[in-house]
Design a protein around this motif. Sequence first.
Motif, mmCIF file in Angstrom:
data_model
loop_
_atom_site.group_PDB
_atom_site.id
_atom_site.type_symbol
_atom_site.label_atom_id
_atom_site.label_comp_id
_atom_site.label_asym_id
_atom_site.label_seq_id
_atom_site.Cartn_x
_atom_site.Cartn_y
_atom_site.Cartn_z
ATOM 1 N N SER A 95 0.837 -1.203 0.000
ATOM 2 C CA SER A 95 0.000 0.000 0.000
ATOM 3 C C SER A 95 0.871 1.252 0.000
ATOM 4 C CB SER A 95 -0.908 0.006 1.232
ATOM 5 O OG SER A 95 -0.123 0.023 2.409
ATOM 6 N N PRO A 96 0.367 2.430 -0.476
ATOM 7 C CA PRO A 96 1.178 3.663 -0.532
ATOM 8 C C PRO A 96 1.641 4.113 0.846
ATOM 9 C CG PRO A 96 -0.699 3.835 -2.005
ATOM 10 C CD PRO A 96 -0.924 2.591 -1.197
ATOM 11 N N VAL A 97 0.795 3.930 1.889
ATOM 12 C CA VAL A 97 1.183 4.377 3.237
ATOM 13 C C VAL A 97 2.372 3.578 3.730
ATOM 14 C CG1 VAL A 97 0.384 4.627 5.609
ATOM 15 C CG2 VAL A 97 -1.178 5.109 3.718
ATOM 16 N N LEU A 98 2.304 2.203 3.501
ATOM 17 C CA LEU A 98 3.407 1.350 3.947
ATOM 18 C C LEU A 98 4.687 1.682 3.184
ATOM 19 C CD1 LEU A 98 4.431 -1.005 5.625
ATOM 20 C CD2 LEU A 98 3.603 -2.566 3.854
ATOM 21 N N LEU A 99 4.562 1.897 1.893
ATOM 22 C CA LEU A 99 5.750 2.237 1.122
ATOM 23 C C LEU A 99 6.347 3.560 1.563
ATOM 24 C CD1 LEU A 99 4.619 1.191 -2.492
ATOM 25 C CD2 LEU A 99 6.266 0.043 -1.012
ATOM 26 N N SER A 100 5.475 4.533 1.889
ATOM 27 C CA SER A 100 5.978 5.837 2.357
ATOM 28 C C SER A 100 6.692 5.690 3.693
ATOM 29 C CB SER A 100 4.815 6.815 2.471
ATOM 30 O OG SER A 100 5.258 8.048 2.976
ATOM 31 N N ARG A 101 6.100 4.863 4.600
ATOM 32 C CA ARG A 101 6.748 4.649 5.896
ATOM 33 C C ARG A 101 8.115 3.979 5.725
ATOM 34 N NH1 ARG A 101 3.156 1.567 8.021
ATOM 35 N NH2 ARG A 101 1.818 3.292 8.695
ATOM 36 N N LEU A 102 8.172 2.974 4.886
ATOM 37 C CA LEU A 102 9.444 2.269 4.670
ATOM 38 C C LEU A 102 10.488 3.187 4.037
ATOM 39 C CD1 LEU A 102 8.166 -1.184 3.332
ATOM 40 C CD2 LEU A 102 9.106 -0.683 5.588
ATOM 41 N N THR A 103 10.028 4.026 3.131
ATOM 42 C CA THR A 103 10.967 4.956 2.483
ATOM 43 C C THR A 103 11.524 5.965 3.470
ATOM 44 O OG1 THR A 103 9.719 4.723 0.412
ATOM 45 C CG2 THR A 103 11.217 6.601 0.586
ATOM 46 N N SER A 104 10.642 6.484 4.369
ATOM 47 C CA SER A 104 11.096 7.458 5.381
ATOM 48 C C SER A 104 12.105 6.815 6.317
ATOM 49 C CB SER A 104 9.901 7.983 6.164
ATOM 50 O OG SER A 104 8.989 8.628 5.288
ATOM 51 N N LYS A 105 11.827 5.565 6.752
ATOM 52 C CA LYS A 105 12.754 4.882 7.659
ATOM 53 C C LYS A 105 14.105 4.648 6.985
ATOM 54 C CE LYS A 105 13.093 0.827 10.631
ATOM 55 N NZ LYS A 105 14.447 0.521 10.203
ATOM 56 N N ALA A 106 14.067 4.242 5.732
ATOM 57 C CA ALA A 106 15.318 4.010 5.014
ATOM 58 C C ALA A 106 16.102 5.295 4.843
ATOM 59 C CB ALA A 106 15.019 3.380 3.649
#
Length: 520
Positions: free
Chosen positions: A353-364
């Motif tokens: 989902s876009p929210v999960l991808l955004s969270r993972l991108t921010s953490k990375a």
Amino acid sequence: MDEKPSNAAEFTVSEISFSIKRTMEDAFGYVRVRGELGRISRPGSGHIYLDLKDDRSVLSGVIWRGVASKLKIQPEQGLEVIATGKITTFPGQSKYQMVIDALEPAGAGALMALLEERKKKLAAEGLFAEERKRPLPPLPRVIGVVTSPSGAVIRDILHRIDDRFPLHVLVWPVRVQGETCAAEVANGIRGFNALQPGGPIPRPDLLIVARGGGSIEDLWGFNEEAVVRAAAESGIPLISAVGHETDWTLLDLAADVRAPTPTGAAEIAVPVKAELMALVDDRSRRLNSGLVRFVTTRRTELRAASAALPAPQDLLALPRQKFDNLASGLGRALIVSTRAHRTHHQNLAGRLSPVLLSRLTSKARQDLANHSERQQRALHVAVAQKRQAFAALAVRLTPARLAQQATLGKERLTGLTDRLDRAYLSRVGQEKTRLDGLQKLLKSLSYKDVLARGYAVVRDDEGQPVRSAAAVASGAALSIELADGSIDAVAMSDSATPKPAKPKKSGPGKPARADQGNLF
């Protein structure tokens, strides 16, 4: 003294020379001279200078260039000939000579001798070897004939070829007799060989060199080396058909096949067309009958094999049933597979989902920034440590410090060198003192000093010291070693031996007499 007057006429050298020349030419004119050819010279001018000789005399001869090119036979040393010409003189050398206008062999014997000699020479070069001969083509398309275009020979050849198997014949016209015969025949053979396949003039597959019968003089042109060498060099198979069956020439030996007559050459060259057609018809009939028998046999075998095979519907029944079963289950399997793939894609869509991808991108991104800061701090610390280490090394490696260390090292090396010299001298002195002591001890223990005081060492024949008189048998060989050398002795009986008298001296330093006794 006055010379007596004379009425004799005076001539110059040229006048008397030319007068002799005219006299000889008028007296002899044209003559025929028989003799053996001796020295033969062929300068670059083209003239031929030779000697005619018999058992008592020699006559010089000359053949001018124009006559030399027309001679029936070429002069060869040792050949007996009859020369025709005129006797003249050569004033430039005060000699007479014969200007030869014609030259012919002195009978058939001379020609046969020359022919045998030439045959041996060419055979030694391998021009007549059987392994050089090529097979004739079974059915040539073009035949080249080297012969006279106006004689009966070419008509016989053409007539025989036309009767047997008509084909393309090329004629190279030559003279088959005379001075230029050999050169023209050789040029004809080489000319046919020079033709290129596929050119405007077809290249022959077979050559025939033909001439009718005649005497040995008439056929002599086919015995010349030029003709024999041209035939041996020919890349096209060649048939020699010169003369009748009893005639032979050197060309017959060099050719690939010899024909008894020109007509026989045509018969050898081509087969009979009617015979070939009959042979082809016979083989065609045999081929057709064999093909019919082959097809009949194979048809029978095929029918027997097909009778043993099962029916086509029986062969396809089981595969058709399997196909029907698989076709009926194909729809259900497609539905099940589609549902499974849909479920799998839905699970992946929930995880992506876009929210999960955004969270993972921010953490990375945050982890990357933290790592970057840590790496920069570590890099600064490492650079500072290296800079400090290099500064410490720079302080230690100043020129003054290096010079000071070099001076200290040099002083230390000088001290060590002095200590090494003193230690070496001390050790040498100690070893010398020890060696002197050992030498004195060896001298005191050596039996040599004892021998010098008047004693002797007695040894047996094996060189072992004798320690007891009982161990020595009578007659044994002994060796007595004294201070100044050794002497050989023989042991006597062990019975009482008279004591030898003391040798007297005849004077100071003189030895005793030899007859005063023997200690042994």
